[in-house]
Design a protein around this motif. Structure first.
Motif, mmCIF file in Angstrom:
data_model
loop_
_atom_site.group_PDB
_atom_site.id
_atom_site.type_symbol
_atom_site.label_atom_id
_atom_site.label_comp_id
_atom_site.label_asym_id
_atom_site.label_seq_id
_atom_site.Cartn_x
_atom_site.Cartn_y
_atom_site.Cartn_z
ATOM 1 N N ASN A 83 0.952 -1.223 0.001
ATOM 2 C CA ASN A 83 0.190 -0.029 0.157
ATOM 3 C C ASN A 83 0.890 1.384 -0.005
ATOM 4 O OD1 ASN A 83 -2.528 -1.606 0.223
ATOM 5 N ND2 ASN A 83 -2.038 -1.681 2.412
ATOM 6 N N VAL A 84 2.187 1.245 -0.332
ATOM 7 C CA VAL A 84 2.999 2.187 -0.491
ATOM 8 C C VAL A 84 3.558 2.569 -1.969
ATOM 9 C CG1 VAL A 84 5.380 3.221 0.248
ATOM 10 C CG2 VAL A 84 3.848 1.969 1.754
ATOM 11 N N THR A 85 3.315 3.751 -2.307
ATOM 12 C CA THR A 85 3.739 4.143 -3.653
ATOM 13 C C THR A 85 4.967 5.039 -3.458
ATOM 14 O OG1 THR A 85 1.296 3.823 -4.560
ATOM 15 C CG2 THR A 85 2.971 5.325 -5.812
ATOM 16 N N THR A 86 5.921 4.846 -4.084
ATOM 17 C CA THR A 86 7.269 5.634 -4.112
ATOM 18 C C THR A 86 7.349 6.291 -5.396
ATOM 19 O OG1 THR A 86 8.030 4.534 -2.204
ATOM 20 C CG2 THR A 86 9.610 6.129 -3.137
ATOM 21 N N LEU A 87 7.545 7.597 -5.370
ATOM 22 C CA LEU A 87 8.078 8.136 -6.550
ATOM 23 C C LEU A 87 9.192 9.268 -6.403
ATOM 24 C CD1 LEU A 87 4.669 9.478 -7.978
ATOM 25 C CD2 LEU A 87 5.897 7.357 -9.040
ATOM 26 N N LEU A 88 10.442 8.574 -6.898
ATOM 27 C CA LEU A 88 11.591 9.416 -6.814
ATOM 28 C C LEU A 88 12.045 9.738 -8.084
ATOM 29 C CD1 LEU A 88 13.398 7.454 -3.950
ATOM 30 C CD2 LEU A 88 12.550 9.760 -3.648
ATOM 31 N N ASN A 89 12.471 11.141 -7.907
ATOM 32 C CA ASN A 89 13.265 11.613 -9.330
ATOM 33 C C ASN A 89 12.704 11.004 -10.667
ATOM 34 O OD1 ASN A 89 15.223 13.367 -8.410
ATOM 35 N ND2 ASN A 89 16.822 11.939 -8.652
ATOM 36 N N ALA A 90 13.139 10.612 -11.482
ATOM 37 C CA ALA A 90 12.723 10.249 -12.850
ATOM 38 C C ALA A 90 11.198 9.617 -12.862
ATOM 39 C CB ALA A 90 13.762 9.236 -13.745
ATOM 40 N N ALA A 91 11.078 9.107 -11.895
ATOM 41 C CA ALA A 91 9.647 8.349 -11.869
ATOM 42 C C ALA A 91 8.640 9.401 -11.490
ATOM 43 C CB ALA A 91 9.617 7.160 -10.662
ATOM 44 N N ALA A 92 9.146 10.661 -10.911
ATOM 45 C CA ALA A 92 8.043 11.563 -10.707
ATOM 46 C C ALA A 92 7.923 12.879 -11.685
ATOM 47 C CB ALA A 92 8.445 12.289 -9.257
ATOM 48 N N THR A 93 7.639 12.298 -12.868
ATOM 49 C CA THR A 93 7.158 13.163 -14.071
ATOM 50 C C THR A 93 5.842 13.460 -13.706
ATOM 51 O OG1 THR A 93 6.740 11.262 -15.383
ATOM 52 C CG2 THR A 93 8.888 12.304 -15.495
ATOM 53 N N THR A 94 5.011 14.387 -14.778
ATOM 54 C CA THR A 94 3.667 14.423 -14.606
ATOM 55 C C THR A 94 3.023 13.167 -15.231
ATOM 56 O OG1 THR A 94 3.957 16.748 -15.776
ATOM 57 C CG2 THR A 94 1.744 15.799 -15.889
ATOM 58 N N GLU A 95 3.469 12.559 -16.090
ATOM 59 C CA GLU A 95 2.852 11.108 -16.536
ATOM 60 C C GLU A 95 3.026 10.191 -15.224
ATOM 61 O OE1 GLU A 95 0.877 10.550 -18.823
ATOM 62 O OE2 GLU A 95 1.211 12.852 -19.369
ATOM 63 N N GLY A 96 4.248 10.156 -14.811
ATOM 64 C CA GLY A 96 4.268 9.199 -13.753
ATOM 65 C C GLY A 96 3.402 9.428 -12.402
ATOM 66 N N LEU A 97 3.079 10.614 -12.127
ATOM 67 C CA LEU A 97 2.073 11.064 -10.965
ATOM 68 C C LEU A 97 0.886 10.726 -11.493
ATOM 69 C CD1 LEU A 97 3.387 14.542 -9.829
ATOM 70 C CD2 LEU A 97 3.190 12.414 -8.235
ATOM 71 N N LYS A 98 0.394 10.881 -12.642
ATOM 72 C CA LYS A 98 -0.830 10.721 -13.189
ATOM 73 C C LYS A 98 -1.163 9.308 -13.158
ATOM 74 C CE LYS A 98 -1.727 14.312 -16.771
ATOM 75 N NZ LYS A 98 -1.673 14.549 -18.162
ATOM 76 N N ALA A 99 -0.325 8.312 -13.380
ATOM 77 C CA ALA A 99 -0.410 6.947 -13.404
ATOM 78 C C ALA A 99 -0.577 6.392 -12.095
ATOM 79 C CB ALA A 99 0.907 6.137 -14.057
ATOM 80 N N ALA A 100 0.220 7.140 -11.038
ATOM 81 C CA ALA A 100 0.096 6.771 -9.690
ATOM 82 C C ALA A 100 -1.092 7.023 -9.000
ATOM 83 C CB ALA A 100 1.227 7.535 -8.885
ATOM 84 N N PHE A 101 -1.795 8.148 -9.361
ATOM 85 C CA PHE A 101 -3.068 8.766 -8.942
ATOM 86 C C PHE A 101 -4.263 7.570 -9.442
ATOM 87 C CE2 PHE A 101 -1.344 12.618 -7.454
ATOM 88 C CZ PHE A 101 -1.928 12.841 -6.293
ATOM 89 N N ALA A 102 -3.901 7.286 -10.940
ATOM 90 C CA ALA A 102 -4.919 6.444 -11.514
ATOM 91 C C ALA A 102 -4.871 4.856 -10.933
ATOM 92 C CB ALA A 102 -4.642 5.942 -13.027
ATOM 93 N N GLY A 103 -3.737 4.640 -10.260
ATOM 94 C CA GLY A 103 -3.760 3.072 -9.431
ATOM 95 C C GLY A 103 -4.417 3.330 -7.894
ATOM 96 N N LEU A 104 -4.685 4.657 -7.561
ATOM 97 C CA LEU A 104 -5.279 4.803 -6.280
ATOM 98 C C LEU A 104 -6.675 4.771 -6.526
ATOM 99 C CD1 LEU A 104 -2.739 7.125 -4.633
ATOM 100 C CD2 LEU A 104 -2.861 4.629 -4.296
#
Length: 295
Positions: A80-101
């Motif tokens: 239940n932990v999502t970690t976004l660091l550096n290159a993973a924390a782009t706009t598209e990366g954040l959109k994907a993470a929010f979609a996963g929630l």
């Protein structure tokens, strides 16, 4: 000002999908008596672009320390932990993470911790909810802040807040360690047009709207993140107790740090008082007071 290094937690799969997020939210009055939180989820975000002068390891330590303290004291499972660091924390990366929630429900609690750089889109205007930008990962420094926002590389704080409000979770806690972070507080409570007043929400910011956030004296970690991780790990009682103690300790520790910077700040034409960061907790629903830290 704070930033971070790209990593994805094992077992966490992100799929970019178009998601229609509809809030299914419990009544605030049930918080103390009837509210049952089934699962707590954590999204930890850290962004340290390569064109900034910060040590990437300092950024990683900030995220790792807060994430470890929260998972231990709140019993958050790894899945239940999502970690976004550096290159993973782009706009598209954040959109994907929010979609996963988006599959979470009214019995779920979401904690978002973000350590990043923030500032005014228009540097000549006052920093506030309508003039604040979250700097996301880019390999190269954008030619201009306005271009980065227009091209979707960076996002307005109000857009990030819209993603948070759209999630169908029962409770939200947003922790922001960033310069001028107090400017965005209203966006995550009641000032955003997408806010549902019946959902309990709390916001913790590391500095006022006219202050910048500091690293520790040795530059090894973000100061407020360090203090919050320590109080979460050691404090007995509630989440609110830990947050209040972290704010007090940060403000005490920053005095010596700012004394060393006073001369250089004055030479740069910066008011030295902007260094004396004061973390603040906004918890209109007493959400943090009802969360007891595990022994």
């Amino acid at each position: 000002m704070h930033f971070f290094g790209g990593r994805r937690r094992p077992g966490k799969i992100f799929t970019i999908v178009a998601v229609a997020m509809t809030a299914i939210i419990p009544a605030k009055s049930s918080l103390a008596e009837d509210k049952f939180t089934e699962t707590t989820h954590l999204m930890a975000i850290g962004i340290c672009p390569p064109w900034k002068r910060q040590d990437a390891e300092a950024c990683r330590r900030s995220v790792d320390s807060v994430e470890a303290a929260l998972t231990a004291r709140l019993g958050i499972a790894d899945e239940n932990v999502t970690t976004l660091l550096n290159a993973a924390a782009t706009t598209e990366g954040l959109k994907a993470a929010f979609a996963g929630l988006s599959g979470l429900g009214p019995n779920d609690r979401l904690i978002i911790y973000a350590n990043l750089h923030a500032g005014g889109l228009d540097p000549t205007a006052q920093v506030g909810p309508d003039n604040d930008v979250f700097v996301l990962w880019t390999k190269d420094k954008p030619a201009a802040l306005q271009f980065a926002v227009a091209e979707g590389d960076w996002i307005m704080a109000s857009d990030f807040a819209a993603w948070v409000h759209a999630l169908p979770v029962g409770e939200v806690i947003f922790i922001l360690d960033a310069c001028e972070s107090g400017a965005v507080t209203p966006l995550f409570i009641d000032a955003h047009p997408s806010d549902d007043g019946s959902r309990p929400e709390a916001v913790i910011v590391s500095a006022s709207a006219d202050q910048f956030a500091n690293f520790t004296a040795d530059k090894s970690v973000a100061l407020y993140s360090q203090q919050l991780a320590q109080t979460l790990a050691s404090t007995k009682g509630t989440f609110r107790h830990a947050a209040d103690l972290a704010a007090e300790q940060t403000h005490d520790a920053v005095i010596a740090i700012c004394d060393l910077q006073k001369s250089s700040l004055e030479q740069a034409g910066i008011d030295p008082s902007s260094c004396l960061q004061q973390p603040t907790t906004h918890d209109p629903d007493a959400l943090l007071t009802h969360i007891v830290l595990r022994d």
